[in-house]
Design an enzyme around this catalytic site. Structure first.
Site, mmCIF file in Angstrom:
data_model
loop_
_atom_site.group_PDB
_atom_site.id
_atom_site.type_symbol
_atom_site.label_atom_id
_atom_site.label_comp_id
_atom_site.label_asym_id
_atom_site.label_seq_id
_atom_site.Cartn_x
_atom_site.Cartn_y
_atom_site.Cartn_z
ATOM 1 C CB SER A 107 -4.761 -1.119 4.530
ATOM 2 O OG SER A 107 -4.557 -2.420 4.028
ATOM 3 C CG ASP A 147 -1.552 1.506 -0.098
ATOM 4 O OD1 ASP A 147 -1.259 1.184 1.073
ATOM 5 O OD2 ASP A 147 -2.157 0.747 -0.880
ATOM 6 C CG ASP A 206 -4.494 -3.551 0.298
ATOM 7 O OD1 ASP A 206 -4.320 -2.764 -0.654
ATOM 8 O OD2 ASP A 206 -4.261 -3.254 1.481
ATOM 9 C CG HIS A 220 -6.815 0.633 1.144
ATOM 10 N ND1 HIS A 220 -6.808 1.437 0.017
ATOM 11 C CD2 HIS A 220 -5.818 -0.265 0.953
ATOM 12 C CE1 HIS A 220 -5.842 1.047 -0.802
ATOM 13 N NE2 HIS A 220 -5.226 0.010 -0.265
ATOM 14 C CG HIS A 269 -4.782 -1.089 -3.918
ATOM 15 N ND1 HIS A 269 -3.680 -1.008 -3.074
ATOM 16 C CD2 HIS A 269 -4.279 -1.033 -5.177
ATOM 17 C CE1 HIS A 269 -2.590 -0.899 -3.785
ATOM 18 N NE2 HIS A 269 -2.907 -0.927 -5.069
ATOM 19 C CG MET A 313 -2.189 -4.317 -5.589
ATOM 20 S SD MET A 313 -1.578 -4.339 -3.878
ATOM 21 C CE MET A 313 -3.124 -4.372 -3.006
ATOM 22 C CG MET A 345 -2.681 -8.280 -2.735
ATOM 23 S SD MET A 345 -1.229 -8.394 -1.673
ATOM 24 C CE MET A 345 -1.324 -6.825 -0.809
ATOM 25 C CG MET A 392 1.430 1.493 -5.112
ATOM 26 S SD MET A 392 0.240 1.125 -3.813
ATOM 27 C CE MET A 392 1.204 0.079 -2.708
HETATM 28 C C1 DX5 Z 1 0.444 -3.042 0.093
HETATM 29 C C2 DX5 Z 1 -0.980 -2.599 0.276
HETATM 30 C C3 DX5 Z 1 -1.183 -1.658 1.389
HETATM 31 C C4 DX5 Z 1 -0.800 -2.174 2.760
HETATM 32 C C5 DX5 Z 1 -0.299 -1.017 3.574
HETATM 33 O O1 DX5 Z 1 0.580 -3.678 -1.119
HETATM 34 O O2 DX5 Z 1 -1.454 -1.964 -0.897
HETATM 35 O O3 DX5 Z 1 -2.513 -1.136 1.393
HETATM 36 O O4 DX5 Z 1 -1.866 -2.779 3.435
HETATM 37 O O5 DX5 Z 1 0.151 -1.479 4.779
HETATM 38 P P1 DX5 Z 1 1.059 -0.592 5.759
HETATM 39 O O6 DX5 Z 1 0.263 0.635 6.088
HETATM 40 O O7 DX5 Z 1 1.264 -1.506 6.912
HETATM 41 O O8 DX5 Z 1 2.313 -0.272 5.014
HETATM 42 ZN ZN ZN Z 2 -3.407 -0.931 -0.806
#
Ligand code: DX5
Ligand code: ZN
Length: 214
Positions: A8, A174, A35, A33, A66, A68, A37, A136
């Site tokens: 990620s 994740d 993310d 990956h 991903h 969010m 947001m 998650m």
């Molecule tokens: C959290 C993200 C993850 C995050 C995971 O909302 O979806 O992908 O980056 O990070 P670690 O591996 O540090 O928990």
């Molecule tokens: Zn993620």
């Protein structure tokens, strides 16, 4: 099932995102990956499609995006045009059937994510049309949180339901994935592992990925 590692980039240095992505590509990652947001679906803002588009010509890894965000349907075309290979929408964002249909129509892989409070059964109506389910193992929004072991049962239930239906659907986890927590998820039936901190904060990223794979 084939075990895949998806670092990620949330845990990377955003001032040199291209190099960071290449570093995990060269270190043996299977996917990247990303993310996304929006500060609304989750209380944090990260990046959008223009950044994904800039990364695309520089990085060969499949992009595991991903989302969010509150209105994924509206933004899916932007992320497909930016070069996403696999897009995950949250079940809690609504219009899941519409999102899956659009992802299919646009020719990318489709996945649905479940927040920790969402039960396994909530994804069953969509299972036959999905390439992957994301369970998650932290509350979405931030990297570096503690793994929630109470999600293992959800992984087990979804894997059992896939097997019952004869589906070889990928199950991704994740949040808080480390050399200690990955084997628990794998034993429960997950096969695609997202790791942010564990890989990007490691002194040797290739060694971190190799540790997760073996
Ligand atoms: C959290 C993200 C993850 C995050 C995971 O909302 O979806 O992908 O980056 O990070 P670690 O591996 O540090 O928990
Ligand atoms: Zn993620």
């Amino acid at each position: 099932m084939e075990k895949k590692i998806s670092p990620s980039i949330l845990a990377s240095d955003f001032s040199k995102l291209g190099e960071e992505a290449l570093s995990v590509q060269n270190a043996g990652a299977d996917l990247l990956h990303i993310d996304v947001m929006d500060g609304h679906f989750v209380p944090n803002i990260t990046l959008g499609a223009p950044i994904v588009k800039c990364l695309r010509p520089r990085v060969a890894l499949p992009f595991d995006v991903h989302l969010m965000i509150s209105d994924p349907l509206k933004y899916i075309p932007d992320f497909v045009n930016a070069g996403a290979d696999l897009i995950t929408v949250h079940l809690e964002s609504g219009n899941t059937a519409g999102c899956i249909a659009l992802l299919r129509e646009l020719g990318v892989k489709a996945a649905v994510a479940l927040k920790p409070a969402t039960p396994a059964e909530a994804v069953y109506p969509y299972l036959d049309g999905l390439d992957m389910v994301l369970v998650m193992t932290v509350e979405p929004g931030f990297g570096g949180q503690k793994f929630m072991a109470d999600q293992l049962e959800k992984i087990r239930m979804i894997r059992a339901e896939c097997t019952r239906r004869g589906l070889d659907t990928d199950i991704q986890v994740d949040g808080g994935i480390t050399a200690e927590t990955l084997p628990l998820c794998a034993e429960a039936g997950a096969n695609v592992f997202v790791a942010g901190s564990f890989i990007f904060k490691a002194p040797d990223r290739a060694a971190a990925i190799a540790t997760l794979k073996n």
